[in-house]
Write an enzyme that holds these catalytic residues in place. Structure first.
Site, PDB file in Angstrom:
ATOM      1  N   CYS A   1       0.858  -1.190   0.000  1.00  0.00           N
ATOM      2  CA  CYS A   1       0.000   0.000   0.000  1.00  0.00           C
ATOM      3  C   CYS A   1       0.894   1.240   0.000  1.00  0.00           C
ATOM      4  O   CYS A   1       1.710   1.422   0.903  1.00  0.00           O
ATOM      5  CB  CYS A   1      -0.908  -0.019   1.233  1.00  0.00           C
ATOM      6  SG  CYS A   1      -1.797   1.526   1.482  1.00  0.00           S
TER       7      CYS A   1
ATOM      8  N   CYS B   1       0.598   3.400   3.146  1.00  0.00           N
ATOM      9  CA  CYS B   1       1.299   2.782   4.286  1.00  0.00           C
ATOM     10  C   CYS B   1       2.798   3.043   4.167  1.00  0.00           C
ATOM     11  O   CYS B   1       3.469   3.325   5.174  1.00  0.00           O
ATOM     12  CB  CYS B   1       1.038   1.284   4.347  1.00  0.00           C
ATOM     13  SG  CYS B   1      -0.550   0.841   5.086  1.00  0.00           S
TER      14      CYS B   1
ATOM     15  N   ASN C   1     -13.102  10.644  -1.063  1.00  0.00           N
ATOM     16  CA  ASN C   1     -13.631   9.792  -2.127  1.00  0.00           C
ATOM     17  C   ASN C   1     -13.672   8.363  -1.599  1.00  0.00           C
ATOM     18  O   ASN C   1     -12.676   7.870  -1.058  1.00  0.00           O
ATOM     19  CB  ASN C   1     -12.738   9.866  -3.367  1.00  0.00           C
ATOM     20  CG  ASN C   1     -12.705  11.254  -3.975  1.00  0.00           C
ATOM     21  OD1 ASN C   1     -13.702  11.972  -3.938  1.00  0.00           O
ATOM     22  ND2 ASN C   1     -11.575  11.660  -4.514  1.00  0.00           N
TER      23      ASN C   1
ATOM     24  N   GLY D   1     -14.987   7.530  -6.673  1.00  0.00           N
ATOM     25  CA  GLY D   1     -13.768   7.987  -7.329  1.00  0.00           C
ATOM     26  C   GLY D   1     -12.490   7.688  -6.553  1.00  0.00           C
ATOM     27  O   GLY D   1     -11.439   8.260  -6.839  1.00  0.00           O
TER      28      GLY D   1
ATOM     29  N   HIS E   1      -6.428   3.312   0.760  1.00  0.00           N
ATOM     30  CA  HIS E   1      -6.026   3.608   2.151  1.00  0.00           C
ATOM     31  C   HIS E   1      -6.741   4.916   2.463  1.00  0.00           C
ATOM     32  O   HIS E   1      -6.509   5.921   1.766  1.00  0.00           O
ATOM     33  CB  HIS E   1      -4.493   3.726   2.248  1.00  0.00           C
ATOM     34  CG  HIS E   1      -3.967   4.021   3.617  1.00  0.00           C
ATOM     35  ND1 HIS E   1      -2.954   3.286   4.221  1.00  0.00           N
ATOM     36  CD2 HIS E   1      -4.288   4.999   4.502  1.00  0.00           C
ATOM     37  CE1 HIS E   1      -2.694   3.783   5.422  1.00  0.00           C
ATOM     38  NE2 HIS E   1      -3.485   4.833   5.604  1.00  0.00           N
TER      39      HIS E   1
ATOM     40  N   HIS F   1      -8.149   8.357   3.102  1.00  0.00           N
ATOM     41  CA  HIS F   1      -7.490   9.664   3.069  1.00  0.00           C
ATOM     42  C   HIS F   1      -8.528  10.754   2.887  1.00  0.00           C
ATOM     43  O   HIS F   1      -9.516  10.574   2.165  1.00  0.00           O
ATOM     44  CB  HIS F   1      -6.448   9.749   1.961  1.00  0.00           C
ATOM     45  CG  HIS F   1      -6.938   9.320   0.606  1.00  0.00           C
ATOM     46  ND1 HIS F   1      -7.083   7.990   0.253  1.00  0.00           N
ATOM     47  CD2 HIS F   1      -7.337  10.034  -0.475  1.00  0.00           C
ATOM     48  CE1 HIS F   1      -7.537   7.907  -0.979  1.00  0.00           C
ATOM     49  NE2 HIS F   1      -7.718   9.142  -1.447  1.00  0.00           N
TER      50      HIS F   1
HETATM   51  P1  5GP Z   1      -8.337   9.287  -4.517  1.00  0.00           P
HETATM   52  O1  5GP Z   1      -8.424   9.281  -6.013  1.00  0.00           O
HETATM   53  O2  5GP Z   1      -8.160   7.868  -3.995  1.00  0.00           O
HETATM   54  O3  5GP Z   1      -9.389  10.054  -3.815  1.00  0.00           O
HETATM   55  O4  5GP Z   1      -7.002  10.085  -4.171  1.00  0.00           O
HETATM   56  C1  5GP Z   1      -5.722   9.534  -4.298  1.00  0.00           C
HETATM   57  C2  5GP Z   1      -4.771  10.687  -4.419  1.00  0.00           C
HETATM   58  O5  5GP Z   1      -3.470  10.197  -4.156  1.00  0.00           O
HETATM   59  C3  5GP Z   1      -4.723  11.326  -5.816  1.00  0.00           C
HETATM   60  O6  5GP Z   1      -5.087  12.701  -5.720  1.00  0.00           O
HETATM   61  C4  5GP Z   1      -3.280  11.119  -6.264  1.00  0.00           C
HETATM   62  O7  5GP Z   1      -2.769  12.232  -6.951  1.00  0.00           O
HETATM   63  C5  5GP Z   1      -2.561  10.889  -4.956  1.00  0.00           C
HETATM   64  N1  5GP Z   1      -1.389  10.027  -5.049  1.00  0.00           N
HETATM   65  C6  5GP Z   1      -1.315   8.838  -5.702  1.00  0.00           C
HETATM   66  N2  5GP Z   1      -0.095   8.291  -5.535  1.00  0.00           N
HETATM   67  C7  5GP Z   1       0.616   9.159  -4.762  1.00  0.00           C
HETATM   68  C8  5GP Z   1       1.947   9.146  -4.237  1.00  0.00           C
HETATM   69  O8  5GP Z   1       2.737   8.209  -4.453  1.00  0.00           O
HETATM   70  N3  5GP Z   1       2.323  10.211  -3.493  1.00  0.00           N
HETATM   71  C9  5GP Z   1       1.475  11.251  -3.216  1.00  0.00           C
HETATM   72  N4  5GP Z   1       1.973  12.255  -2.477  1.00  0.00           N
HETATM   73  N5  5GP Z   1       0.208  11.302  -3.686  1.00  0.00           N
HETATM   74  C10 5GP Z   1      -0.210  10.264  -4.460  1.00  0.00           C
HETATM   75 ZN    ZN Z   2      -2.268   1.405   3.668  1.00  0.00          ZN
END
Ligand code: 5GP
Ligand code: ZN
Length: 113
Positions: free
Chosen positions: A3, A6, A86, A92, A97, A99
């Site tokens: 992950c 993580c 999300n 989306g 994990h 957030h």
């Molecule tokens: P979700 O689409 O799950 O709501 O948000 C995931 C977010 O994680 C996205 O906005 C994406 O840009 C961010 N993200 C994905 N991989 C990484 C990473 O390795 N480092 C950081 N800092 N952000 C990431």
């Molecule tokens: Zn995790």
């Protein structure tokens, strides 16, 4: 540990950290959608908001309070900001994990697309 969040929490994957507590880590999104775009995560792996237990109110509160603290640290508390979790496929969510996104620094449209 496969992950990515993580790994960020553990420090084995680099990220620009904004805030850390015993329970929570906040760091800049890799692909920012606003001048301020910070992710707030629990150190413990929980796949989504839906996976947070009914006995984890302390963690839920710590996450929410950390989002408000991030907004103050980023200087957007007065101008305004948005907190988003999300959740699941139609929500989306792309990283499994839990957030919270903290977005600010520009006017944000509503509703999201
Ligand atoms: P979700 O689409 O799950 O709501 O948000 C995931 C977010 O994680 C996205 O906005 C994406 O840009 C961010 N993200 C994905 N991989 C990484 C990473 O390795 N480092 C950081 N800092 N952000 C990431
Ligand atoms: Zn995790």
């Amino acid at each position: 540990m496969d992950c990515i969040f993580c790994r960020i929490a553990a420090g084995s994957l680099p990220a620009t950290r904004i805030l850390e507590t015993d329970d929570v880590v906040a760091f800049r999104d890799l692909n920012p959608r606003a001048p301020t775009h910070v992710l707030v995560i629990p150190r413990l792996h929980r796949a989504s908001l839906d996976a947070l237990g009914a006995d984890e109110a302390h963690l839920a509160g710590a996450l929410l309070l950390a989002t408000a603290e991030v907004a103050r640290l980023e200087g957007v508390a007065d101008s305004g900001y948005r907190v988003v979790a999300n959740t699941g496929e139609e929500g989306g969510q792309t990283v499994d994990h839990l957030h919270f996104h903290v977005l600010g620094g520009r006017p944000l449209g509503w509703p999201p697309g």
